[in-house]
Scaffold this active site. Structure first.
Site, PDB file in Angstrom:
ATOM      1  N   ARG A   1     -13.977  48.818 103.307  1.00  0.00           N
ATOM      2  CA  ARG A   1     -14.987  48.086 102.536  1.00  0.00           C
ATOM      3  C   ARG A   1     -16.290  48.863 102.592  1.00  0.00           C
ATOM      4  O   ARG A   1     -16.799  49.148 103.669  1.00  0.00           O
ATOM      5  CB  ARG A   1     -15.198  46.676 103.096  1.00  0.00           C
ATOM      6  CG  ARG A   1     -15.859  45.713 102.080  1.00  0.00           C
ATOM      7  CD  ARG A   1     -16.276  44.400 102.713  1.00  0.00           C
ATOM      8  NE  ARG A   1     -17.364  44.624 103.634  1.00  0.00           N
ATOM      9  CZ  ARG A   1     -17.451  44.089 104.860  1.00  0.00           C
ATOM     10  NH1 ARG A   1     -16.521  43.295 105.316  1.00  0.00           N
ATOM     11  NH2 ARG A   1     -18.481  44.371 105.634  1.00  0.00           N
TER      12      ARG A   1
ATOM     13  N   GLU B   1     -22.974  51.193 104.677  1.00  0.00           N
ATOM     14  CA  GLU B   1     -21.955  51.917 105.442  1.00  0.00           C
ATOM     15  C   GLU B   1     -20.583  51.675 104.833  1.00  0.00           C
ATOM     16  O   GLU B   1     -20.388  50.769 104.022  1.00  0.00           O
ATOM     17  CB  GLU B   1     -21.948  51.472 106.909  1.00  0.00           C
ATOM     18  CG  GLU B   1     -21.553  50.029 107.072  1.00  0.00           C
ATOM     19  CD  GLU B   1     -20.886  49.717 108.407  1.00  0.00           C
ATOM     20  OE1 GLU B   1     -20.625  50.629 109.192  1.00  0.00           O
ATOM     21  OE2 GLU B   1     -20.602  48.535 108.647  1.00  0.00           O
TER      22      GLU B   1
ATOM     23  N   ASN C   1     -16.828  50.655 105.988  1.00  0.00           N
ATOM     24  CA  ASN C   1     -16.047  50.107 107.100  1.00  0.00           C
ATOM     25  C   ASN C   1     -14.601  50.531 106.945  1.00  0.00           C
ATOM     26  O   ASN C   1     -13.963  50.202 105.938  1.00  0.00           O
ATOM     27  CB  ASN C   1     -16.131  48.577 107.089  1.00  0.00           C
ATOM     28  CG  ASN C   1     -17.540  48.090 107.364  1.00  0.00           C
ATOM     29  OD1 ASN C   1     -18.018  48.177 108.481  1.00  0.00           O
ATOM     30  ND2 ASN C   1     -18.215  47.623 106.318  1.00  0.00           N
TER      31      ASN C   1
ATOM     32  N   SER D   1     -13.583  42.806 107.070  1.00  0.00           N
ATOM     33  CA  SER D   1     -13.222  41.388 107.016  1.00  0.00           C
ATOM     34  C   SER D   1     -13.731  40.695 105.765  1.00  0.00           C
ATOM     35  O   SER D   1     -14.433  41.283 104.953  1.00  0.00           O
ATOM     36  CB  SER D   1     -13.783  40.679 108.247  1.00  0.00           C
ATOM     37  OG  SER D   1     -13.367  41.340 109.401  1.00  0.00           O
TER      38      SER D   1
ATOM     39  N   LYS E   1     -20.902  56.077 112.120  1.00  0.00           N
ATOM     40  CA  LYS E   1     -22.236  56.314 111.560  1.00  0.00           C
ATOM     41  C   LYS E   1     -22.585  57.812 111.557  1.00  0.00           C
ATOM     42  O   LYS E   1     -23.213  58.305 110.637  1.00  0.00           O
ATOM     43  CB  LYS E   1     -23.296  55.553 112.359  1.00  0.00           C
ATOM     44  CG  LYS E   1     -22.967  54.087 112.676  1.00  0.00           C
ATOM     45  CD  LYS E   1     -23.100  53.182 111.496  1.00  0.00           C
ATOM     46  CE  LYS E   1     -23.044  51.690 111.788  1.00  0.00           C
ATOM     47  NZ  LYS E   1     -21.744  51.079 111.969  1.00  0.00           N
TER      48      LYS E   1
ATOM     49  N   LYS F   1     -29.215  53.717 114.632  1.00  0.00           N
ATOM     50  CA  LYS F   1     -27.841  53.197 114.720  1.00  0.00           C
ATOM     51  C   LYS F   1     -26.991  53.972 115.731  1.00  0.00           C
ATOM     52  O   LYS F   1     -26.863  55.187 115.622  1.00  0.00           O
ATOM     53  CB  LYS F   1     -27.154  53.298 113.351  1.00  0.00           C
ATOM     54  CG  LYS F   1     -27.815  52.473 112.261  1.00  0.00           C
ATOM     55  CD  LYS F   1     -26.939  52.453 111.012  1.00  0.00           C
ATOM     56  CE  LYS F   1     -27.478  51.479 109.990  1.00  0.00           C
ATOM     57  NZ  LYS F   1     -26.511  51.268 108.900  1.00  0.00           N
TER      58      LYS F   1
ATOM     59  N   GLU G   1     -19.499  49.381 115.738  1.00  0.00           N
ATOM     60  CA  GLU G   1     -19.178  48.546 114.587  1.00  0.00           C
ATOM     61  C   GLU G   1     -19.253  47.078 114.982  1.00  0.00           C
ATOM     62  O   GLU G   1     -19.192  46.748 116.163  1.00  0.00           O
ATOM     63  CB  GLU G   1     -17.744  48.831 114.114  1.00  0.00           C
ATOM     64  CG  GLU G   1     -17.487  50.227 113.634  1.00  0.00           C
ATOM     65  CD  GLU G   1     -18.286  50.578 112.406  1.00  0.00           C
ATOM     66  OE1 GLU G   1     -18.554  49.678 111.591  1.00  0.00           O
ATOM     67  OE2 GLU G   1     -18.665  51.742 112.276  1.00  0.00           O
ATOM     68  N   GLY G   2     -19.316  46.251 113.975  1.00  0.00           N
ATOM     69  CA  GLY G   2     -19.138  44.819 114.227  1.00  0.00           C
ATOM     70  C   GLY G   2     -20.421  44.018 114.240  1.00  0.00           C
ATOM     71  O   GLY G   2     -20.408  42.815 114.476  1.00  0.00           O
TER      72      GLY G   2
ATOM     73  N   ARG H   1     -22.579  38.965 100.759  1.00  0.00           N
ATOM     74  CA  ARG H   1     -23.172  38.254 101.894  1.00  0.00           C
ATOM     75  C   ARG H   1     -24.668  38.143 101.645  1.00  0.00           C
ATOM     76  O   ARG H   1     -25.343  39.156 101.459  1.00  0.00           O
ATOM     77  CB  ARG H   1     -22.923  39.011 103.196  1.00  0.00           C
ATOM     78  CG  ARG H   1     -21.482  38.958 103.671  1.00  0.00           C
ATOM     79  CD  ARG H   1     -21.264  39.866 104.858  1.00  0.00           C
ATOM     80  NE  ARG H   1     -21.537  41.255 104.517  1.00  0.00           N
ATOM     81  CZ  ARG H   1     -21.537  42.252 105.408  1.00  0.00           C
ATOM     82  NH1 ARG H   1     -21.307  42.006 106.681  1.00  0.00           N
ATOM     83  NH2 ARG H   1     -21.777  43.484 105.021  1.00  0.00           N
TER      84      ARG H   1
HETATM   85  P1  ADP Z   1     -22.086  47.409 111.629  1.00  0.00           P
HETATM   86  O1  ADP Z   1     -21.097  48.520 111.536  1.00  0.00           O
HETATM   87  O2  ADP Z   1     -22.375  47.009 113.017  1.00  0.00           O
HETATM   88  O3  ADP Z   1     -21.740  46.259 110.721  1.00  0.00           O
HETATM   89  P2  ADP Z   1     -24.095  48.178 109.668  1.00  0.00           P
HETATM   90  O4  ADP Z   1     -24.534  49.568 109.517  1.00  0.00           O
HETATM   91  O5  ADP Z   1     -23.232  47.612 108.597  1.00  0.00           O
HETATM   92  O6  ADP Z   1     -23.460  48.014 111.120  1.00  0.00           O
HETATM   93  O7  ADP Z   1     -25.376  47.258 109.797  1.00  0.00           O
HETATM   94  C1  ADP Z   1     -25.327  45.883 110.042  1.00  0.00           C
HETATM   95  C2  ADP Z   1     -26.330  45.150 109.161  1.00  0.00           C
HETATM   96  O8  ADP Z   1     -27.653  45.651 109.387  1.00  0.00           O
HETATM   97  C3  ADP Z   1     -26.079  45.362 107.681  1.00  0.00           C
HETATM   98  O9  ADP Z   1     -25.152  44.412 107.187  1.00  0.00           O
HETATM   99  C4  ADP Z   1     -27.459  45.211 107.076  1.00  0.00           C
HETATM  100  O10 ADP Z   1     -27.769  43.857 106.868  1.00  0.00           O
HETATM  101  C5  ADP Z   1     -28.364  45.758 108.169  1.00  0.00           C
HETATM  102  N1  ADP Z   1     -28.644  47.194 107.880  1.00  0.00           N
HETATM  103  C6  ADP Z   1     -27.904  48.244 108.261  1.00  0.00           C
HETATM  104  N2  ADP Z   1     -28.409  49.398 107.811  1.00  0.00           N
HETATM  105  C7  ADP Z   1     -29.519  49.090 107.127  1.00  0.00           C
HETATM  106  C8  ADP Z   1     -30.490  49.854 106.417  1.00  0.00           C
HETATM  107  N3  ADP Z   1     -30.415  51.178 106.339  1.00  0.00           N
HETATM  108  N4  ADP Z   1     -31.504  49.188 105.813  1.00  0.00           N
HETATM  109  C9  ADP Z   1     -31.599  47.849 105.902  1.00  0.00           C
HETATM  110  N5  ADP Z   1     -30.713  47.066 106.557  1.00  0.00           N
HETATM  111  C10 ADP Z   1     -29.668  47.673 107.172  1.00  0.00           C
HETATM  112 MG    MG Z   2     -19.465  48.450 110.171  1.00  0.00          MG
END
Ligand code: ADP
Ligand code: MG
Length: 444
Positions: free
Chosen positions: A95, A115, A117, A122, A273, A334, A338-339, A418
């Site tokens: 995703r 990102e 996934n 999910s 990442k 970051k 994940e998660g 979401r």
């Molecule tokens: P994970 O793999 O833990 O889900 P993500 O990179 O998807 O990590 O980040 C989790 C959440 O943080 C995202 O769903 C988003 O809401 C917020 N986020 C992540 N990266 C950014 C970014 N570059 N700018 C703004 N919000 C972010």
């Molecule tokens: Mg993720």
């Protein structure tokens, strides 16, 4: 809320009872051209992640510095190396998540990827249910005709069934690898039932159970009297999922057997990442895809930086970590996790950057903080209605089934929306921030 409870838009509450999942009352408007472009990117991201997963040297080189002080990452890398070639068939359920930001010109939107996934992506089940809820609420209104249909479960089930079929033994089952105490169970059950409707048996176990009760016989993973055709992981993405030696043994059994692992350790790492950051460099991306594909993909890249690399700022070039100290609101820090809940923003980010050295910073990447325009939304969570500014993150589900050089299946199968309060940083539904929504063609 009664519609949600009656139609499976549900999860387990903290005390074990069934409650409605968080949802919005209205869909998120999107320009259909933008939506189409995102869907068209899905097979390209699938292919990219697959090729990266096949490039163990690239994974080891790129993740090596971050793995030095990270036993979890190191162990996954070792697992990927030890099991290379065990599973010729490659099945991915990915995703890719995006925010829409204002582009140049009125009404022009640009999608920036948060990102990709590649493990435990999910909400395919509940995303379909949220869309159906919005269909119910919009019935008889002019909006009804502009809602964008969504049934990712059908696409996920089709891909899992295609892999299962290729193994050639209808008695073998699809193993769902679950976290103990999971609350998002109905999202998983919707996929399980779709497989059973196709005549595919499903077994459900934790990693620890796979390690404690499973074995490999003639190359096949066996557990509870069943041989496993496909091992679908909804667990295993964080160190907390490996709190006992049995859990690691479970992952190793899956990896070494001929079961198709969704994902393999290598495919999981391809979604990390650090890999995302390195792929944002033109010369690196060019190693994995054609020029035209690279152009399309890089159009969705936000700024991604190694903490030590120079970043051009108005006052001249600064190492990215220094730039983040000076302008914390423009960056997210970051780790390789994940998660949800692992990223560092604002004071947490600057506190870490101030006290760490270059070797410690190597465990992280810096990312441009994406600032989507807030929109008013009505959000319902645990029986409470909230009316406020929100931002919405759009995920596109993709499936890929490949073998050697051949792609048997590579397509986009639907979306997730979401919606979270504009002032909340993380967006996870399970983490309690996100509300499930759907898409509607914008009116203009
Ligand atoms: P994970 O793999 O833990 O889900 P993500 O990179 O998807 O990590 O980040 C989790 C959440 O943080 C995202 O769903 C988003 O809401 C917020 N986020 C992540 N990266 C950014 C970014 N570059 N700018 C703004 N919000 C972010
Ligand atoms: Mg993720």
């Amino acid at each position: 809320m009664d519609w949600a409870l009656s139609h499976g838009l549900v999860k387990l509450g903290a005390n074990g009872g069934v409650i409605h999942a968080p949802f919005t009352l209205e869909p998120f408007p999107i320009d259909p051209a933008v939506c189409g472009r995102l869907a068209a990117l899905t097979p390209l991201y699938n292919r990219l992640a697959w090729r990266v997963a096949e490039s163990l040297d690239f994974l080891s080189e790129t993740l090596g510095p971050a793995a030095r002080d990270d036993p979890f990452l190191r162990r996954l890398l070792e697992l990927a190396q030890a099991s290379a070639g065990a599973q010729p068939l490659h099945l991915a359920i990915n995703r890719s998540d995006y925010f829409l930001v204002a582009g140049e010109g009125a009404g022009v939107w640009r999608a920036l990827q948060v990102e990709l996934n590649t493990i435990a992506a999910s909400y395919a089940g509940l995303a379909g249910r949220a869309q159906a809820l919005h269909g119910y609420l919009a019935a008889g209104t002019p909006e009804a005709g502009r809602l964008l249909a969504n049934d990712p479960i059908a696409g996920l089930a089709e891909a899992l069934a295609a892999a299962w079929k290729r193994l050639g033994d209808p008695r073998r089952v699809c193993l769902f690898v679950l976290q103990p105490g999971e609350r998002n169970v109905f999202d998983q059950r919707l996929l399980e039932f779709a497989l059973r409707e196709r005549g595919i048996g499903v077994a459900r176990h934790t990693l620890e159970e796979v390690g404690g009760q499973g074995s490999i016989r003639e190359g096949k993973l066996a557990i509870g009297g069943h041989a496993v055709a496909v091992a679908y992981l909804r667990s295993g993405y964080g160190p907390g999922d490996y709190s006992s030696p049995d859990a690691w043994r479970g992952r190793e059994l899956i990896e070494r057997s001929d079961a198709v692992a969704v994902p393999t350790a290598a495919a999981q790492l391809a979604g990390s990442k650090k890999i995302q950051q390195v792929l944002s460099r033109e010369e690196v991306l060019g190693r994995f895809c054609e020029a035209e594909e690279a152009r399309a993909l890089s159009g969705t890249f936000a700024g991604l930086y190694d903490p030590e690399e120079p970043v051009a700022m108005a006052e001249g070039a600064l190492p990215a970590w220094r730039a983040a100290l000076e302008f914390p609101q423009r960056f997210v820090l970051k780790p390789q996790r994940e998660g949800g809940g692992n990223n560092l923003f604002d004071e947490e980010m600057t506190a870490l950057l101030r006290t760490s050295d270059a070797a410690e910073r190597a465990a992280y990447i810096l990312m441009e903080r994406i600032a989507p325009e807030p929109r008013r939304s009505l959000m319902v969570s645990e029986g409470t209605l909230r009316d406020g500014d929100s931002v919405s993150e759009i995920g596109r589900f993709g499936v890929l089934l490949a073998d050697g050089e051949t792609e048997h299946l590579n397509r986009d199968v639907g979306y997730l929306v979401r919606t979270k309060a504009a002032d909340s940083r993380e967006g996870g539904v399970s983490a309690g921030f996100g509300h499930l929504s759907s898409l509607i063609e914008s009116a203009e």
